[in-house]
Design a protein around this motif. Structure first.
Motif, PDB file in Angstrom:
ATOM      1  N   PHE A  42      42.823  51.131  48.380  1.00  0.00           N
ATOM      2  CA  PHE A  42      42.149  51.240  50.130  1.00  0.00           C
ATOM      3  C   PHE A  42      43.083  50.066  50.618  1.00  0.00           C
ATOM      4  N   LEU A  43      43.823  49.639  50.696  1.00  0.00           N
ATOM      5  CA  LEU A  43      44.960  48.883  51.502  1.00  0.00           C
ATOM      6  C   LEU A  43      45.788  49.622  52.158  1.00  0.00           C
ATOM      7  N   ARG A  44      45.602  50.840  51.141  1.00  0.00           N
ATOM      8  CA  ARG A  44      47.257  51.749  51.002  1.00  0.00           C
ATOM      9  C   ARG A  44      46.540  52.870  51.988  1.00  0.00           C
ATOM     10  N   THR A  45      45.671  53.402  52.428  1.00  0.00           N
ATOM     11  CA  THR A  45      44.819  54.232  52.536  1.00  0.00           C
ATOM     12  C   THR A  45      44.764  53.719  54.259  1.00  0.00           C
ATOM     13  N   LEU A  46      44.275  52.721  54.466  1.00  0.00           N
ATOM     14  CA  LEU A  46      44.858  51.759  55.767  1.00  0.00           C
ATOM     15  C   LEU A  46      45.815  51.164  56.377  1.00  0.00           C
ATOM     16  N   GLY A  47      47.125  52.322  55.648  1.00  0.00           N
ATOM     17  CA  GLY A  47      48.435  51.290  56.421  1.00  0.00           C
ATOM     18  C   GLY A  47      49.266  49.937  54.847  1.00  0.00           C
ATOM     19  N   VAL A  48      48.699  49.172  55.137  1.00  0.00           N
ATOM     20  CA  VAL A  48      48.728  48.312  54.491  1.00  0.00           C
ATOM     21  C   VAL A  48      50.396  48.098  53.902  1.00  0.00           C
ATOM     22  N   THR A  49      51.351  47.353  53.983  1.00  0.00           N
ATOM     23  CA  THR A  49      52.540  47.573  53.404  1.00  0.00           C
ATOM     24  C   THR A  49      52.764  46.521  52.768  1.00  0.00           C
ATOM     25  N   ARG A  50      52.520  45.177  53.269  1.00  0.00           N
ATOM     26  CA  ARG A  50      52.523  43.614  52.942  1.00  0.00           C
ATOM     27  C   ARG A  50      51.363  42.664  52.845  1.00  0.00           C
ATOM     28  N   VAL A  51      51.118  41.921  51.624  1.00  0.00           N
ATOM     29  CA  VAL A  51      49.904  41.402  51.208  1.00  0.00           C
ATOM     30  C   VAL A  51      49.918  40.203  51.660  1.00  0.00           C
ATOM     31  N   GLU A  52      49.928  39.050  52.104  1.00  0.00           N
ATOM     32  CA  GLU A  52      50.204  37.748  52.349  1.00  0.00           C
ATOM     33  C   GLU A  52      49.037  36.944  51.454  1.00  0.00           C
ATOM     34  N   ILE A  53      48.871  36.398  50.402  1.00  0.00           N
ATOM     35  CA  ILE A  53      47.747  35.851  49.706  1.00  0.00           C
ATOM     36  C   ILE A  53      48.356  34.399  48.966  1.00  0.00           C
ATOM     37  N   GLY A  54      46.875  33.948  49.465  1.00  0.00           N
ATOM     38  CA  GLY A  54      46.807  32.320  49.265  1.00  0.00           C
ATOM     39  C   GLY A  54      47.274  31.599  47.937  1.00  0.00           C
TER      40      GLY A  54
ATOM     41  N   ASP B 158      42.161  37.049  44.185  1.00  0.00           N
ATOM     42  CA  ASP B 158      41.280  37.347  43.012  1.00  0.00           C
ATOM     43  C   ASP B 158      40.398  38.477  43.666  1.00  0.00           C
ATOM     44  N   PHE B 159      40.773  38.840  45.325  1.00  0.00           N
ATOM     45  CA  PHE B 159      40.185  40.127  45.726  1.00  0.00           C
ATOM     46  C   PHE B 159      41.270  41.776  45.692  1.00  0.00           C
ATOM     47  N   ILE B 160      42.288  41.254  44.622  1.00  0.00           N
ATOM     48  CA  ILE B 160      43.252  41.590  44.167  1.00  0.00           C
ATOM     49  C   ILE B 160      42.676  43.029  42.882  1.00  0.00           C
TER      50      ILE B 160
ATOM     51  N   HIS C 102      39.514  30.538  41.992  1.00  0.00           N
ATOM     52  CA  HIS C 102      40.792  30.953  40.806  1.00  0.00           C
ATOM     53  C   HIS C 102      41.300  30.458  40.527  1.00  0.00           C
ATOM     54  N   GLY C 103      42.436  30.701  39.397  1.00  0.00           N
ATOM     55  CA  GLY C 103      43.233  30.062  38.998  1.00  0.00           C
ATOM     56  C   GLY C 103      44.980  30.587  39.259  1.00  0.00           C
ATOM     57  N   LEU C 104      45.673  30.718  37.832  1.00  0.00           N
ATOM     58  CA  LEU C 104      46.677  31.441  37.553  1.00  0.00           C
ATOM     59  C   LEU C 104      46.796  32.623  37.945  1.00  0.00           C
ATOM     60  N   LYS C 105      46.069  32.719  37.127  1.00  0.00           N
ATOM     61  CA  LYS C 105      45.870  34.605  35.883  1.00  0.00           C
ATOM     62  C   LYS C 105      45.274  35.363  36.995  1.00  0.00           C
ATOM     63  N   GLU C 106      44.769  35.137  38.489  1.00  0.00           N
ATOM     64  CA  GLU C 106      44.715  35.587  38.984  1.00  0.00           C
ATOM     65  C   GLU C 106      46.115  36.223  40.198  1.00  0.00           C
ATOM     66  N   ILE C 107      46.607  34.738  40.244  1.00  0.00           N
ATOM     67  CA  ILE C 107      47.816  34.798  41.283  1.00  0.00           C
ATOM     68  C   ILE C 107      49.202  36.227  40.416  1.00  0.00           C
ATOM     69  N   VAL C 108      49.106  35.964  38.982  1.00  0.00           N
ATOM     70  CA  VAL C 108      49.631  36.429  38.395  1.00  0.00           C
ATOM     71  C   VAL C 108      49.245  37.400  38.383  1.00  0.00           C
ATOM     72  N   TYR C 109      48.447  38.858  38.196  1.00  0.00           N
ATOM     73  CA  TYR C 109      47.713  39.251  38.110  1.00  0.00           C
ATOM     74  C   TYR C 109      48.010  40.212  39.469  1.00  0.00           C
ATOM     75  N   ALA C 110      47.855  39.899  40.677  1.00  0.00           N
ATOM     76  CA  ALA C 110      47.879  40.044  42.043  1.00  0.00           C
ATOM     77  C   ALA C 110      49.282  40.507  42.257  1.00  0.00           C
ATOM     78  N   THR C 111      50.065  39.404  41.903  1.00  0.00           N
ATOM     79  CA  THR C 111      51.184  39.730  42.190  1.00  0.00           C
ATOM     80  C   THR C 111      51.774  40.990  41.952  1.00  0.00           C
ATOM     81  N   LYS C 112      51.533  40.947  40.470  1.00  0.00           N
ATOM     82  CA  LYS C 112      51.974  42.407  39.983  1.00  0.00           C
ATOM     83  C   LYS C 112      51.635  43.737  40.446  1.00  0.00           C
ATOM     84  N   LEU C 113      50.019  43.613  40.604  1.00  0.00           N
ATOM     85  CA  LEU C 113      49.743  45.209  41.442  1.00  0.00           C
ATOM     86  C   LEU C 113      50.485  45.501  42.458  1.00  0.00           C
ATOM     87  N   LEU C 114      50.778  44.237  43.445  1.00  0.00           N
ATOM     88  CA  LEU C 114      50.929  44.665  44.678  1.00  0.00           C
ATOM     89  C   LEU C 114      52.039  45.320  44.920  1.00  0.00           C
TER      90      LEU C 114
END
Ligand code: SF4
Ligand SMILES: [Zn+2]
Length: 481
Positions: free
Chosen positions: A184-196, A175-177, A212-224
């Protein structure tokens, strides 16, 4: 011993030096995937949530314990990013590892919860540490300590330095994605994100107070995925509200439902740990963790029938000491026990980790195989070089979506081959990477997409420049007509 060897290198004959150097690499497995992992911890304020299973030891990063080895290292270094990275690199160097390629893993609760200045400072100091030459420091007792003013300055330096950060991982909540956070993560140079993710089930997520629920997981997964970022799902078998049957069903769902399909997974079988709400539930008789037999059965079934070849099982169990847990439901050597059981039952796990070539004897006859699957409203291409025993030598993840193409991962396995050097006995840099990329370009062209982006770690940018890619908005890009 390593220290003496380095300081007096000139006095030894080169063959002797090489021989001793080899002997000193005690923990070969650490760099067998070609990269040395360096874990660091942010300070202890990192999460405002209260998931029922999560430990909340005072003054420690949420969900971690003060007696975990990586946390102990962080404490010794007062959670200072520069000191944490330097001390780890020095340790790795002294045990004989090549530091050319570093995967930086930032742990300590929910990374996205920290304010931006702290996060930027933290990452900048990690890059400064990587830009400070450890070999020189150990050999001569002296080195130029890198201290940048801007993150971009530290990153630019790292592009061509001898200790390059070629991957950067952070852990956060789905739910933070959002697009801003990803930028912002990309400006830091992030290439992999681990989500709970824990469990793809609304009722369970509610019961464990995830917030948070499933909606947030699905959304974050797609954006990432669309941002080219590799994803690791944290999964927790044995949560309250679940059981063996449900857990197995959820694991199937993770790899059958195109809304999920992560690249990597880490299992965190639910443990009743100290400083958690679950501790109280257990004491009141309202919760019982999975026992060893059931958990073993679940993992064996997962490995035998579910895990696809494009997934890496990064972790099966978490190493907790008896000081951290309230009930000893499964042993800390469960991974080894499962390995034995797999052999006994002749089950061959298909996952990347079990197939990667490491330092085994290599075959010269490799074939390129392309697997495709739909995921998060896009098409994923998993290109892999394998031998007749299905052992993995190199992989590339290509994603096509909305008329765009992005390489999310390019990895050649085997021991670290220092940047710029070739060694016939080692797989890295033997041309496999270039061939995989060439194939990805062909697939992209075939779909009438006229440019290919690569999410390159900062330290990998040079490699792609040599292959005709240029830097644009934190990605390496090649266009054609
Ligand atoms: S979000 Fe993560 S760190 Fe925060 S309470 Fe939940 S499990 Fe713990
Ligand atoms: Zn496996």
């Amino acid at each position: 011993m390593r220290f003496v060897l380095e300081r007096h290198q000139q006095k030894f004959n080169p063959a002797f030096y090489q021989q001793v150097n080899k002997l000193l690499i005690k923990t070969r497995v650490r760099s067998a995937s070609g990269i040395v992992p360096v874990s660091v911890f942010t300070n202890g304020v990192g999460c405002p949530f209260n998931c029922v299973y999560c430990s909340n030891e005072p003054d420690m990063p949420k969900s971690y314990f003060s007696d975990e080895p990586a946390v102990m290292r962080a404490i010794r270094n007062h959670f200072d990013p520069y000191k944490q990275v330097q001390s780890r690199l020095q340790m790795l160097y002294l045990s004989g590892h090549s530091l050319d390629k570093i995967e930086l893993i930032i742990q300590g609760g929910t990374f996205s919860f920290y304010d931006k200045p702290y996060r930027e400072w933290f990452v900048r100091r990690c890059f400064d540490a990587a830009n400070t030459n450890v070999a020189k420091l150990i050999k001569t007792g002296n080195t130029t300590v890198s201290k940048s003013i801007y993150l971009s300055q530290a990153q630019r330096k790292n592009e061509t330095t001898s200790q390059r950060i070629i991957g950067l991982t952070v852990e956060t909540r789905p739910d933070f994605i959002n697009p801003k956070e990803i930028k912002f993560l990309r400006t830091l140079g992030v290439t992999r994100v681990e989500i709970g993710v824990q469990a793809p089930d609304e009722k369970i997520l509610k019961l464990i107070n995830r917030g948070h629920g499933l909606k947030e997981i699905v959304y974050a997964t797609k954006l990432l995925k669309n941002a080219g970022i590799k994803i690791t799902f944290h999964l927790m078998p044995g949560l309250p509200g679940s059981n063996y049957r449900k857990d197995l069903k959820m694991l199937r769902e993770i790899f059958q439902n195109p809304n999920y399909k992560p690249d990597n997974i880490k299992f965190y079988p639910t443990s009743v740990v100290k400083y958690s709400k679950l501790e109280k539930w257990y004491q009141q008789g309202n919760y019982q963790p999975l026992d060893e037999k059931t958990l073993t059965k679940l993992i064996l079934a997962f490995k035998k029938t579910i895990v696809p070849p494009w997934v890496r099982i990064q972790r099966l169990v978490r190493d907790l000491t008896v000081n951290d847990i309230v009930v000893d439901s499964f042993p800390s050597n469960l991974r080894q026990k499962i390995e034995t059981e797999l052999k006994k039952q002749k089950i061959r796990c298909q996952c990347i980790r079990c197939r990667e070539i490491k330092s085994d004897k290599k075959s010269t006859r490799l074939k390129l195989e392309i697997l495709t699957y739909s995921a998060s409203d896009g098409q994923e291409y998993f290109l892999q070089y394998i031998d007749s025993q299905n052992r993995l030598y190199g992989l590339l993840r290509l994603r096509l979506f909305d008329n765009q193409a992005i390489v999310r991962e390019l990895h050649v396995y085997g021991e670290v081959n220092p940047i710029g050097k070739r060694d016939q006995a080692k797989t890295q840099h033997a041309g496999l990477g270039q061939n995989l990329l060439y194939k990805a370009e062909q697939i992209t062209k075939k779909h009438h997409i006229n440019q290919l982006a690569i999410i390159a770690g900062i330290g990998a940018r040079e490699y792609y420049r040599h292959l005709g890619y240029r830097l644009k908005n934190t990605y390496m890009l090649k266009s054609w007509q």
